[in-house]
Design an enzyme around this catalytic site. Structure first.
Site, PDB file in Angstrom:
ATOM      1  CD  GLU A   1      -0.487   4.531   3.822  1.00 47.08           C
ATOM      2  OE1 GLU A   1      -0.520   3.995   2.697  1.00 47.08           O
ATOM      3  OE2 GLU A   1      -0.881   5.704   4.033  1.00 47.08           O
TER       4      GLU A   1
ATOM      5  CD  GLU B   1      -3.722   1.430   1.727  1.00 51.01           C
ATOM      6  OE1 GLU B   1      -3.473   2.386   0.950  1.00 51.01           O
ATOM      7  OE2 GLU B   1      -3.954   1.591   2.929  1.00 51.01           O
TER       8      GLU B   1
END
Length: 696
Positions: free
Chosen positions: A159, A318
């Protein structure tokens, strides 16, 4: 350099199928429970885990000390169980010893304060010291595990930009100056692009270029400078990712490499149309929006991810089994939403369904973030649903859904990350603009009309679509306008929103009337010209403006004062609000033929139901598109021989539908529904997947 598409293989059999699993953090637990973890993973049909994402400290507990023993053991255990590993570079969070010994790696906020260690990504992408340590870690991991057959892919970073997107450190300042010099070549070109003569901000060398640091409580940053800082910040992180990727690929070039994007309509910080070129396969982290927008928002975000992947399979790295822990109110998933979400992602092209995380943490910042194996253990509703989902995905793998491709729509809604950044500038006619949210609202309006649109990056190919929608693309470059003009002139149709094409890519206003992008070319295409923006919501004044076709605007109306003779006014302003704001009788929505194509200009914001009305009454009849049931979303994936048709109930109520006559024997998967003869009733969050012969 653009990467070619490469997809990670699974262990055993043909190596194909839908990947299923999640982040696994065995280093946070005693080794005595690892075997139990793997036993339960097999029970749930888990076939892949992402390993080591936040494990730098365990791998390198001191600057000159390395410990790979625990990682060797768990990779061996997973491989023996037939579970492949997506191995992380582990650079997302550095160990505390690194910050203590090299505090210069910390990023700084615009006030000059250090972004201290203790969370994730407390490091500067422009720091040469941090890069040196990170690349050594990448080198050691790749050298040790590059040939390990259990490691089938590399997960670089995590991320990017979550905590360090904006860095105002001295290292960043030096890097920004070099970035500006590469982009502009001369200070004269930079001063022209930035309109630096305003407020005496001209620079006479690149050494005078500044970061847009804090300038006072009520200061107003030069928007062109701010936009270039956004671009630089994106590029600095992307360059750091590439450095990690290249160090790993140099040692083990055969294994696919990715990093997880963050695409949902409340987080899309990076310009992923650039990042997508730098990964072997696109992966994304998506977390649901609670409430009635849950499924629609998921599909909208997935549509952009599918486009970023250029129609290839993509990887859901995710999502959550239930609650998260980072919102003011964290709703749980219920009524079949865990299964429904997973299959909705598959329907939208995901060939990997993964959760954060395998075992719910007993402490730390994410202790109350749901997981596949919750605090209460395996004898729980969540874990049973995890197992049921794993079985369904296994069944779909056996039917060879993996590798099939989503059938595109005929309509594309264009998204541009840099235009999203431009709507975040605080010195606009209103601070309530949000390009990405307008994309979502148009996407949902098409679903409400009974059809699905695609969300496509402005920088990508979209000439194959019959209709383009440009919602609040505030910033349009001259090149983009000329490309759009070529599309329309050759028979394409476009819908241009009220706050589209106001400035160019240097945040300079096009002169001669609004929208001014392309030096007036956009206006000529649309057959309109405006001279002011009317922004409502002023206390004590009418806060809505009605349109003659019954629609309502409550934020922005472009004051159109010139309409081409060959344009058609479809709706005008009327009512008390129009009288208050001197808009009575002024054109609001205008239709215009241009070349072989057609344009619609929507000069004001509209409610979602009003956009749906426009779609049904104006756009669809011109395109000859057949509308379906608004309560059902239909998505096809095909391999050229079969179509896997997924129908999702988005209505919240029971919906009845007819089975396709071409369905193959045993070719139906029905979840939360009932079948009687040729009809199926889908309950709330129900799903029907039909396998259909294409020759029927």
């Amino acid at each position: 350099m653009s990467c070619e598409f490469k997809w990670p293989r699974l262990l055993g059999g043909s190596g194909t199928g839908i990947a299923y699993g999640g982040d696994y953090n065995p280093d946070q637990w005693p080794e005595s429970i690892w075997a139990e973890d793997i036993r339960l993973m097999r029970k749930a049909n888990v076939n892949v885990v992402a390993l080591g994402i936040f494990s730098w400290d365990r791998i390198q507990p001191a600057e000159h000390e390395w410990d790979f023993g625990w990682l060797d053991r768990i990779i061996g255990m997973l491989g023996d169980a037939g579970i492949s590993v997506d191995l992380a570079s582990a650079t997302a969070s550095a160990p505390l010893w690194l910050y203590e010994q090299y505090p210069q790696v910390l990023p700084r906020d615009k006030f000059g304060h250090a972004i201290n260690a203790g969370s994730r990504q407390s490091w500067s992408a422009s720091s040469p010291v941090f890069r040196e340590h990170a690349l050594e870690l990448c080198n050691r991991l790749a050298s040790r595990y590059g040939d390990n057959p259990t490691v089938t892919a590399w997960h670089v970073g995590n991320e990017y930009g979550w905590n360090n997107r904006h860095d105002y450190s001295d290292d960043a300042l030096e890097a920004f100056r070099a970035w500006c010099e590469r982009k502009y070549g001369s200070v004269d070109r930079l001063n022209e692009a930035w309109c630096s003569a305003f407020w005496s901000q001209e620079v006479h060398s690149f050494r005078e270029v500044l970061l847009p640091r804090h300038m006072g409580a009520d200061s107003m940053v030069n928007p062109a400078q701010q936009l270039d800082f956004e671009r630089f910040s994106n590029d600095a992180l992307l360059d750091f990712y590439r450095a990690e990727r290249d160090e790993i690929a140099r040692i083990c070039p055969g294994k696919p490499i990715t990093t997880n994007f963050m695409v949902s309509t409340d987080q899309c910080a990076m310009d992923y149309s650039q990042w997508a070129k730098a990964v072997d396969f696109v992966s994304n982290d998506h977390y649901f929006h609670e409430g009635e927008s849950h499924l629609d928002e998921l599909l909208c975000s997935d549509s952009l991810v599918w486009s970023l992947a250029r129609g290839n399979p993509w990887y859901l790295m995710e999502h959550s089994t239930s609650n998260v822990q980072w919102k003011p109110v964290n709703a749980r998933k219920c009524n079949g939403e865990l299964m429904r979400d997973a299959l909705a992602h598959v329907a939208m092209g995901a060939d990997a369904i993964n959760f954060f995380q395998w075992r719910q943490s007993r402490g730390g910042a994410e202790a109350f973030h749901s997981a596949m194996l919750p605090h209460a253990g395996a004898d729980t509703k969540v874990f049973r649903q995890v197992c049921e989902t794993g079985q369904v995905l296994k069944d779909l793998s056996e039917r060879r859904v993996a590798g099939t491709k989503v059938t595109p729509s005929r309509v594309a809604i264009l998204f541009d990350a840099q235009s999203q950044w431009s709507t975040e500038i605080p010195t606009l006619p209103t601070t309530k603009l949000d390009h990405w949210h307008d994309v979502r609202d148009w996407y949902r309006a098409f679903l409400d009309a009974g059809m699905r649109a695609d969300v496509v990056p402005l920088a990508y190919e979209w000439e194959q679509y019959d209709l383009l929608v440009l919602p609040t693309i505030f910033m349009l470059s001259d090149d983009a306008v000329h490309r759009i003009e070529h599309y329309v002139n050759n028979g394409g149709s476009i819908v241009v929103g009220y706050a589209t094409g106001i400035v160019n890519d240097s945040f300079q206003v096009g002169l001669g009337g609004y929208p001014g992008a392309g030096n007036g070319l956009l206006r000529r295409m649309l057959g309109v010209s405006g001279e002011e923006f009317n922004i409502v919501g002023v206390p004590g004044a009418d806060d809505v403006v009605e349109l003659t076709d019954g629609e309502v605007s409550n934020l922005w109306q472009t004051c159109l004062t010139r309409i081409a003779d060959d344009a058609q006014v479809l709706a005008s302003y009327t009512g008390a609000g129009a009288l208050t704001w001197e808009l009575e009788g002024m054109a609001a929505i205008v239709s215009h033929d241009y070349g072989a194509g057609h344009t619609w200009y929507v000069g004001c914001d509209l409610r979602r139901q009003d956009i749906t009305h426009l779609i049904c009454e104006q756009l669809v009849p011109c395109l000859g598109i057949e509308l379906g049931n608004p309560g059902i979303v239909t998505i096809d994936r095909t391999d050229g021989t079969h179509v896997f048709r997924c129908r999702l109930n988005r209505s919240g109520n029971d919906v009845s539908l007819r089975l396709n006559p071409g369905i193959v024997p045993e070719g139906m998967l029905l979840i939360r529904g009932d079948c009687e003869g040729e009809r199926v009733t889908l309950r709330s969050n129900g799903i029907l997947i039909e396998q259909i012969h294409t020759d029927v």
